[in-house]
Write an enzyme that holds these catalytic residues in place. Structure first.
Site, PDB file in Angstrom:
ATOM      1  N   ASP A 168     -34.606 -46.389 -41.891  1.00  0.00           N
ATOM      2  CA  ASP A 168     -33.632 -47.466 -41.469  1.00  0.00           C
ATOM      3  C   ASP A 168     -33.175 -47.200 -40.027  1.00  0.00           C
ATOM      4  O   ASP A 168     -32.228 -46.187 -39.653  1.00  0.00           O
ATOM      5  CB  ASP A 168     -32.454 -47.131 -42.370  1.00  0.00           C
ATOM      6  CG  ASP A 168     -31.324 -48.254 -41.934  1.00  0.00           C
ATOM      7  OD1 ASP A 168     -31.387 -48.811 -41.395  1.00  0.00           O
ATOM      8  OD2 ASP A 168     -30.072 -47.850 -42.563  1.00  0.00           O
TER       9      ASP A 168
ATOM     10  N   GLU B  81     -54.316   6.247 -47.487  1.00  0.00           N
ATOM     11  CA  GLU B  81     -55.293   6.279 -46.968  1.00  0.00           C
ATOM     12  C   GLU B  81     -55.172   7.392 -45.879  1.00  0.00           C
ATOM     13  O   GLU B  81     -54.439   6.994 -44.763  1.00  0.00           O
ATOM     14  CB  GLU B  81     -56.160   5.075 -46.502  1.00  0.00           C
ATOM     15  CG  GLU B  81     -57.443   5.425 -45.892  1.00  0.00           C
ATOM     16  CD  GLU B  81     -58.245   4.073 -45.594  1.00  0.00           C
ATOM     17  OE1 GLU B  81     -58.686   4.051 -44.494  1.00  0.00           O
ATOM     18  OE2 GLU B  81     -58.525   3.405 -46.477  1.00  0.00           O
TER      19      GLU B  81
ATOM     20  N   HIS C 114     -54.419  -0.204 -38.730  1.00  0.00           N
ATOM     21  CA  HIS C 114     -55.590   0.024 -38.868  1.00  0.00           C
ATOM     22  C   HIS C 114     -56.535   0.791 -37.905  1.00  0.00           C
ATOM     23  O   HIS C 114     -56.679   0.393 -36.740  1.00  0.00           O
ATOM     24  CB  HIS C 114     -56.286  -1.475 -38.874  1.00  0.00           C
ATOM     25  CG  HIS C 114     -57.663  -1.491 -39.920  1.00  0.00           C
ATOM     26  ND1 HIS C 114     -58.503  -2.513 -39.854  1.00  0.00           N
ATOM     27  CD2 HIS C 114     -58.082  -0.687 -40.772  1.00  0.00           C
ATOM     28  CE1 HIS C 114     -59.445  -2.319 -40.303  1.00  0.00           C
ATOM     29  NE2 HIS C 114     -59.240  -1.217 -41.262  1.00  0.00           N
TER      30      HIS C 114
ATOM     31  N   ASP D 110     -28.271 -49.020 -40.368  1.00  0.00           N
ATOM     32  CA  ASP D 110     -27.102 -50.149 -40.752  1.00  0.00           C
ATOM     33  C   ASP D 110     -27.160 -50.086 -42.266  1.00  0.00           C
ATOM     34  O   ASP D 110     -26.530 -51.106 -42.790  1.00  0.00           O
ATOM     35  CB  ASP D 110     -27.370 -51.343 -40.249  1.00  0.00           C
ATOM     36  CG  ASP D 110     -28.833 -52.121 -40.671  1.00  0.00           C
ATOM     37  OD1 ASP D 110     -29.477 -51.283 -41.271  1.00  0.00           O
ATOM     38  OD2 ASP D 110     -29.077 -53.148 -40.077  1.00  0.00           O
TER      39      ASP D 110
ATOM     40  N   GLU E 201     -51.267  -0.679 -49.851  1.00  0.00           N
ATOM     41  CA  GLU E 201     -51.792   0.468 -49.123  1.00  0.00           C
ATOM     42  C   GLU E 201     -51.313   0.734 -48.015  1.00  0.00           C
ATOM     43  O   GLU E 201     -50.728   0.051 -47.140  1.00  0.00           O
ATOM     44  CB  GLU E 201     -53.265  -0.549 -48.802  1.00  0.00           C
ATOM     45  CG  GLU E 201     -54.285   0.758 -48.192  1.00  0.00           C
ATOM     46  CD  GLU E 201     -55.380   0.170 -47.972  1.00  0.00           C
ATOM     47  OE1 GLU E 201     -56.553   1.025 -47.620  1.00  0.00           O
ATOM     48  OE2 GLU E 201     -55.928  -0.886 -48.108  1.00  0.00           O
TER      49      GLU E 201
ATOM     50  N   HIS F 177     -54.612  -5.228 -49.944  1.00  0.00           N
ATOM     51  CA  HIS F 177     -55.278  -4.340 -49.140  1.00  0.00           C
ATOM     52  C   HIS F 177     -54.769  -4.408 -48.097  1.00  0.00           C
ATOM     53  O   HIS F 177     -54.277  -5.297 -47.182  1.00  0.00           O
ATOM     54  CB  HIS F 177     -56.730  -5.050 -49.102  1.00  0.00           C
ATOM     55  CG  HIS F 177     -57.618  -4.321 -48.210  1.00  0.00           C
ATOM     56  ND1 HIS F 177     -58.082  -5.229 -46.983  1.00  0.00           N
ATOM     57  CD2 HIS F 177     -58.260  -3.133 -48.171  1.00  0.00           C
ATOM     58  CE1 HIS F 177     -58.910  -4.233 -46.393  1.00  0.00           C
ATOM     59  NE2 HIS F 177     -58.970  -2.982 -47.067  1.00  0.00           N
ATOM     60  N   ASN F 178     -54.887  -3.238 -47.227  1.00  0.00           N
ATOM     61  CA  ASN F 178     -54.419  -3.120 -45.851  1.00  0.00           C
ATOM     62  C   ASN F 178     -52.952  -3.883 -45.777  1.00  0.00           C
ATOM     63  O   ASN F 178     -52.792  -4.663 -44.851  1.00  0.00           O
ATOM     64  CB  ASN F 178     -55.395  -3.610 -44.723  1.00  0.00           C
ATOM     65  CG  ASN F 178     -56.440  -2.581 -44.590  1.00  0.00           C
ATOM     66  OD1 ASN F 178     -56.386  -1.631 -45.250  1.00  0.00           O
ATOM     67  ND2 ASN F 178     -57.186  -2.892 -43.652  1.00  0.00           N
TER      68      ASN F 178
ATOM     69  N   GLU G 153     -30.049 -54.641 -54.014  1.00  0.00           N
ATOM     70  CA  GLU G 153     -31.633 -54.977 -53.747  1.00  0.00           C
ATOM     71  C   GLU G 153     -32.330 -53.820 -53.454  1.00  0.00           C
ATOM     72  O   GLU G 153     -33.497 -53.689 -54.053  1.00  0.00           O
ATOM     73  CB  GLU G 153     -31.491 -55.893 -52.478  1.00  0.00           C
ATOM     74  CG  GLU G 153     -30.845 -57.402 -52.746  1.00  0.00           C
ATOM     75  CD  GLU G 153     -30.498 -58.279 -51.520  1.00  0.00           C
ATOM     76  OE1 GLU G 153     -30.555 -59.487 -51.812  1.00  0.00           O
ATOM     77  OE2 GLU G 153     -30.446 -57.508 -50.322  1.00  0.00           O
TER      78      GLU G 153
ATOM     79  N   ASP H  54     -62.672 -37.356 -46.704  1.00  0.00           N
ATOM     80  CA  ASP H  54     -63.110 -37.712 -45.332  1.00  0.00           C
ATOM     81  C   ASP H  54     -64.670 -38.217 -45.209  1.00  0.00           C
ATOM     82  O   ASP H  54     -65.449 -37.020 -45.513  1.00  0.00           O
ATOM     83  CB  ASP H  54     -62.664 -36.784 -44.365  1.00  0.00           C
ATOM     84  CG  ASP H  54     -62.560 -37.411 -42.913  1.00  0.00           C
ATOM     85  OD1 ASP H  54     -63.588 -37.945 -42.598  1.00  0.00           O
ATOM     86  OD2 ASP H  54     -61.666 -37.018 -42.078  1.00  0.00           O
TER      87      ASP H  54
ATOM     88  N   ASP I 264     -52.330   3.074 -44.547  1.00  0.00           N
ATOM     89  CA  ASP I 264     -53.178   3.492 -43.877  1.00  0.00           C
ATOM     90  C   ASP I 264     -52.271   4.595 -42.801  1.00  0.00           C
ATOM     91  O   ASP I 264     -52.061   4.074 -41.671  1.00  0.00           O
ATOM     92  CB  ASP I 264     -54.118   2.503 -43.047  1.00  0.00           C
ATOM     93  CG  ASP I 264     -55.383   2.868 -42.638  1.00  0.00           C
ATOM     94  OD1 ASP I 264     -55.787   4.225 -42.610  1.00  0.00           O
ATOM     95  OD2 ASP I 264     -56.302   1.920 -42.384  1.00  0.00           O
TER      96      ASP I 264
END
Length: 774
Positions: A173, A409, A375, A177, A360, A330-331, A220, A724, A362
């Protein structure tokens, strides 16, 4: 629905009409989510100035407020060429009161603690850190946002669908209105992901324009909405069972539930459904279910493919810990890749609030004597060990009360190991498990129930566990072999001769109770020479090889001990391996990179969604029974072989999201693939044809049949893609459910984004029939 921002300067009378329309829209949407006149909602709709914090020097006043659609928040920006922006409440992961993010901790002072709050987003979107003018104002923002988000989350699919469609109508709209021209109707149809030719659009418009005014308004528009959302496939099902004056009596409904849904329920249950979902008061008094009530039932969790009885905790939680699959990361500290991405306490918070029960850490020597987590030997950023432990203390048990394992670790010097031990004991306090449960030396693990609210340390230990019950002391410092993961990474790089060792402080060693890290050589050696609490970590290639070639021995190993699996060091982009084969071998701690949205994390989320999202799923009996001869690779007759025939009909989809939202003319061409993951004999995939230019209500009526030999280990995955021809198909939505949690009959399948967030109004409609194979 949100009113558009001022596109041009309005006269006073135009501005008055505009503001009145905005108030009406907000009133309508507040009513739709059950917050009509709510003071917290009114506060959000009014909005206010807040201080946005990005760094110690960057602080700007920004005006925020909830848009009239009650779904998005508008925020002011000062950038010259950037329009003021909005973000969706659906993208919010949590709202935190206080200095509860790294940014707030780093860039604000504790004196403003009660004025601070943060909006934390799903995925990788940066947090929005804000400071209010007072404690009361901050509380109102947090309370209000949480209330609206909670209401939106609790809308059923039918309500979400209505909310979404009305939202799109308002956007179409253009001149606000409250009328819809033919041009606006065509724009609306494109917005809801359906392409129709001009003739059909014109026919639909004329059919609803009963006043012949050239626009649709009032009744409507309602008639147009009813035509658009009419579900012919649901009509067919309803009319087949509605034998009482055009409606379903409670007996008719019971007949449907028993025959089609194959639910062993009574007439009393049918009455409960009518009382819960029937929207017509007269029908409810007569204990009838109208078509609208029936559609409400199908769109609620009772009509979902996922068994609602499995949503809450339903499994025995007193079995030994190693008898469960355990949600594991992990990590955990990494937000992105393994080489240069940021480390963050936020990553721990997100993993824990997803139900992860093994994280984890480290650990490396840091400056000023404080150990850090990152890391090692990479460009990833660092976070303080103590800050991570504080975050774990705060968030470990918000989603699940069951035990959390900290997988250490350890690369630190003895001096900083002692500091690690101090932080663990002082911050975690009584939550940290420092002695075995009970008064005697255990011979097996306690269950998750016995260790509710406790934190366990996994790492190296200098002596045997029975030292906790006698005077068997050790030296304050001794050498132990390096953690398996670190050692194996070095082996890959340097090929050293002999084992790599580190010095281990007694203070840290003594905190390792049920998860003592040891090296794995053979199953025979583990059985004869290692105690139940001694556990090995396996890199994925080693674990996959054992799962494929020695599955039965691996399963029996895991009946006595814990096993941890971790991704290959070559996965520098934080990709993941398939967890299913090692789950099939009974491995409990199957560690994945939680930060990476992918098929493997989708399977992990599905595995751990049942049982109250506790992070613990009880393994099937045949994976816990010492006499079991189960081998997932070479199936034989046994209690695991419960051969089923799975019949699935993909009937239709509703309100699939647009993939290319920036291109108005872009409409999806959806196709559906059903995949089975389990033992090798059960892995399968089948796909529908694609439907051109209809993401709103495509219909396939395509039937698939699968044979599932070991249903206790199978996962069923639904994938909707945009077909696609020229390039790779784009993901539209997906959903995975454990085979044992599937409900028979006509069911709605919710759809998730690739990051695992619910797409509120979208879904598939399917028919499922599971039969015993002859």
């Amino acid at each position: 629905m949100s009113c558009a921002r001022k596109p041009h300067k309005r006269t006073k009378s135009q501005e008055f009409v505009y503001q009145e329309q905005c108030e009406n829209v907000a009133h309508e949407n507040g009513k739709r989510i059950g917050l009509q006149g709510d003071p917290d909602l009114q506060f959000l709709l009014k909005g206010g100035d807040l201080i946005k914090v990005k760094s110690s020097s960057w602080r700007k006043t920004r005006y925020l407020r909830l848009n009239e659609d009650c779904k998005t928040v508008w925020q002011q920006t000062s950038k010259t060429f950037k329009r003021d922006s909005s973000f969706s409440l659906e993208d919010i992961d949590s709202v935190r009161h206080g200095r509860q993010t790294e940014g707030m901790q780093k860039y604000t002072d504790s004196s403003v603690e009660d004025r601070c709050f943060s909006i934390v987003f799903k995925g990788r979107q940066k947090n929005l850190d804000l400071i209010a003018s007072s404690k009361e104002e901050a509380t109102r923002w947090v309370t209000g946002l949480e209330k609206v988000i909670n209401r939106m989350d609790n809308l059923n699919r039918q309500q979400n669908s209505e909310h979404w469609i009305y939202d799109c109508m308002r956007k179409a709209d253009k001149n606000a209105d409250n009328k819809m021209s033919l041009k606006e109707l065509k724009h609306f149809l494109r917005q809801i992901n359906i392409e129709v030719d001009d003739g059909y659009a014109e026919s639909l418009f004329k059919q609803c324009d009963t006043s012949n005014s050239g626009t649709l308004e009032g009744y409507e528009i309602k008639q147009f909405y009813n035509l658009l959302t009419h579900r012919q496939e649901v009509d067919v099902i309803y009319e087949k069972y509605a034998h009482t004056n055009g409606q379903m009596s409670s007996s008719d409904l019971l007949n449907f539930l028993q025959k089609e849904q194959r639910e062993p329920v009574s007439l009393d249950y049918a009455h409960k459904l009518i009382n819960k979902f029937e929207v017509d008061e007269i029908a409810k008094v007569n204990q009838h279910m109208s078509k609208d009530g029936f559609l409400m039932y199908l769109n609620h969790e009772e009509g979902s493919i996922f068994n609602p009885d499995h949503k809450a905790l339903y499994q025995d939680m007193r079995q030994p810990l190693n008898h469960y699959f355990i949600s594991s990361s992990h990590n955990t500290y990494l937000m992105e890749d393994q080489l240069k991405g940021p480390s963050s306490i936020e990553a721990y918070i997100k993993a824990l609030t997803k139900g992860c029960r093994c994280v984890e850490l480290d650990c490396w020597d840091g400056e000023s004597g404080e150990p850090v987590i990152y890391h090692g030997h990479t460009l990833t950023s660092k976070v303080l060990f103590k800050d991570v432990i504080k975050a774990i203390k705060e968030y470990a048990f918000k989603t699940s009360p069951y035990p959390v394992i900290l997988s250490l670790e350890n690369h630190c010097t003895v001096a900083q190991q002692k500091i690690m031990a101090h932080h663990l004991t002082s911050i975690l306090g009584s939550a940290l498990l420092t002695q075995p449960v009970g008064n005697n030396m255990p011979t097996t693990f306690p269950g998750p129930e016995e260790m509710k609210g406790r934190v366990l340390i996994k790492g190296k230990r200098l002596n045997k566990l029975d030292a906790a019950f006698n005077n068997n002391t050790t030296e304050d410092v001794e050498s132990v072999s390096e953690e398996d993961e670190a050692a194996e990474l070095k082996e890959d790089e340097q090929k050293p001769k002999g084992k790599i060792s580190i010095k281990l402080a007694k203070e840290l060693s003594d905190l390792v109770i049920y998860c003592k890290s040891v090296h794995f050589s053979t199953f025979e050696n583990s059985k004869n020479n290692q105690a139940f609490y001694e556990m090995a970590s396996f890199k994925e290639s080693k674990a996959m090889n054992l799962a494929e070639n020695s599955a039965k021995a691996f399963i029996h190993h895991n009946m006595d001990k814990l096993s941890r699996i971790y991704p290959a060091g070559s996965r520098t982009n934080s990709s993941n391996y398939n967890p299913v084969p090692v789950w099939n071998a009974g491995c409990q701690i199957v560690a994945l990179n939680f930060q990476t949205p992918c098929k493997e994390m989708d399977l992990n989320q599905a595995r751990f969604f049942p049982n109250g999202k506790s992070g613990y799923i009880l393994k099937p009996e045949f994976m816990r029974d010492p006499d079991s001869q189960f081998d997932p690779v070479n199936l034989s007759v046994g209690p695991w072989l419960k051969k089923k025939i799975l019949h699935i009909m993909i009937i239709s989809a509703q309100q699939l999201p647009k993939i290319n939202k920036d291109k108005q003319s872009s409409i999806v061409d959806p196709q559906v693939r059903v995949e089975i993951y389990g033992v090798p004999d059960d892995n399968a995939s089948q796909q529908t044809h694609h439907i051109e230019n209809n993401g709103f209500n495509p219909m396939w009526n395509t039937r698939f049949q699968f044979t599932v030999h070991v249903p206790d280990l199978a996962l069923v995955r639904f994938v909707v893609e945009d077909h696609d021809v020229a390039s790779h198909n784009d993901l539209v939505g997906l959903y995975t459910v454990p085979f044992t949690s599937i409900q028979n009959g006509y069911r709605h399948v919710p759809l998730l984004t690739k990051r695992g967030s619910l797409i509120p109004s979208a879904g598939l409609f399917v028919h499922v029939m599971i039969l015993d194979a002859k």
